[in-house]
Write an enzyme that holds these catalytic residues in place. Structure first.
Site, short mmCIF file in Angstrom:
data_model
loop_
_atom_site.label_atom_id
_atom_site.label_comp_id
_atom_site.label_asym_id
_atom_site.label_seq_id
_atom_site.Cartn_x
_atom_site.Cartn_y
_atom_site.Cartn_z
N HIS A 99 56.65 33.57 -45.38
CA HIS A 99 57.19 33.50 -46.74
C HIS A 99 57.25 32.05 -47.22
O HIS A 99 56.91 31.74 -48.37
CB HIS A 99 58.61 34.10 -46.78
CG HIS A 99 58.68 35.56 -46.45
ND1 HIS A 99 59.61 36.08 -45.59
CD2 HIS A 99 57.93 36.60 -46.87
CE1 HIS A 99 59.45 37.39 -45.50
NE2 HIS A 99 58.44 37.74 -46.26
N SER A 156 58.55 40.47 -41.34
CA SER A 156 60.01 40.61 -41.20
C SER A 156 60.35 41.84 -40.37
O SER A 156 61.34 41.85 -39.64
CB SER A 156 60.67 40.72 -42.58
OG SER A 156 60.47 39.56 -43.32
N ARG A 175 48.40 39.64 -46.08
CA ARG A 175 48.07 39.34 -44.68
C ARG A 175 46.83 40.05 -44.23
O ARG A 175 46.13 39.59 -43.34
CB ARG A 175 49.24 39.75 -43.76
CG ARG A 175 50.41 38.83 -43.85
CD ARG A 175 51.64 39.46 -43.29
NE ARG A 175 52.08 40.54 -44.16
CZ ARG A 175 53.23 41.17 -44.05
NH1 ARG A 175 54.05 40.86 -43.08
NH2 ARG A 175 53.55 42.12 -44.91
N LYS A 178 67.82 50.93 -46.69
CA LYS A 178 67.80 50.31 -45.36
C LYS A 178 69.07 49.49 -45.13
O LYS A 178 69.56 48.83 -46.04
CB LYS A 178 66.62 49.34 -45.26
CG LYS A 178 65.29 50.01 -45.03
CD LYS A 178 64.27 48.95 -44.60
CE LYS A 178 62.98 49.03 -45.36
NZ LYS A 178 62.18 47.84 -45.29
P1 ADP Z 1 58.57 43.56 -49.24
O1 ADP Z 1 59.56 44.50 -48.64
O2 ADP Z 1 58.64 43.48 -50.74
O3 ADP Z 1 57.14 43.69 -48.75
P2 ADP Z 1 58.74 41.19 -47.58
O4 ADP Z 1 59.93 40.31 -47.49
O5 ADP Z 1 58.33 41.93 -46.37
O6 ADP Z 1 59.09 42.15 -48.80
O7 ADP Z 1 57.49 40.37 -48.12
C1 ADP Z 1 57.52 39.68 -49.33
C2 ADP Z 1 56.12 39.19 -49.64
O8 ADP Z 1 55.72 38.23 -48.68
C3 ADP Z 1 55.04 40.26 -49.62
O9 ADP Z 1 54.09 39.98 -50.62
C4 ADP Z 1 54.42 40.11 -48.25
O10 ADP Z 1 53.09 40.58 -48.22
C5 ADP Z 1 54.48 38.60 -48.12
N1 ADP Z 1 54.47 38.19 -46.71
C6 ADP Z 1 55.22 38.64 -45.70
N2 ADP Z 1 54.91 38.02 -44.53
C7 ADP Z 1 53.90 37.14 -44.83
C8 ADP Z 1 53.12 36.23 -44.06
N3 ADP Z 1 53.29 36.10 -42.75
N4 ADP Z 1 52.18 35.50 -44.71
C9 ADP Z 1 51.99 35.66 -46.04
N5 ADP Z 1 52.68 36.51 -46.83
C10 ADP Z 1 53.62 37.25 -46.23
#
Ligand code: ADP
Length: 149
Positions: free
Chosen positions: A17, A127, A90, A41
């Protein structure tokens, strides 16, 4: 003024992120990190704590703000006067999930989604996996930005 929303759960906020946020700074005048409320969740980190951590992490970045929201992301964009949504990709699975959402946000809300590809050395970070590791007492050092550990 180009203002973008970076929406997500950020539970927890990872190095992946962070990479997206820092690269978005080069593209936009303002980046709003927006923590979406997922009532289905139970979070690993309470939303108030996530906000506090991110405010600390970006305290010297005037272009970044942190907030939470509920409801449709496109509606939240309107309240923030933001014309763009940022999402990280990703892999193809991310793309397949994101594309129709982006198309709907464009068609229904006239909001453009800007996709940034994950840096190769960070594309394995998620995450969901971080939460699993934390649940069983594993080490999250490689997942979390240095100053949030
Ligand atoms: P959501 O539940 O909305 O997917 P996340 O917190 O999991 O929320 O992810 C937020 C954003 O960050 C999403 O667009 C996700 O694809 C991106 N993201 C998560 N991990 C990575 C990473 N390792 N590299 C690049 N982008 C990421």
């Amino acid at each position: 003024m180009k203002r973008a929303i970076f929406p997500g759960s950020f539970d927890p906020f990872t190095r992946g992120h962070l990479s997206i946020v820092m690269r978005a700074l080069a593209l936009f005048d303002q980046v709003v990190i927006a923590i979406g409320q997922n009532t289905d969740k139970t979070p690993m980190v309470a939303v108030e704590q996530r906000i506090k951590t991110l405010e600390q992490l970006f305290q010297n970045e005037e272009k970044i703000s942190v907030t939470q929201y509920s409801g449709l992301t496109m509606d939240f964009c309107k309240t923030q006067n933001a014309q763009y949504i940022i999402r990280g990709l990703r892999n193809a699975q991310d793309f397949n999930y994101e594309q129709p959402i982006a198309q709907n946000n464009l068609q229904l809300g006239a909001i453009e989604t800007v996709f940034l590809s994950a840096e190769p050395h960070l594309s394995h970070l998620s995450s969901t996996i971080a939460r699993d590791i934390a649940k069983y007492g594993g080490d999250l050092k490689s997942f979390l930005p240095d100053s949030t550990q």
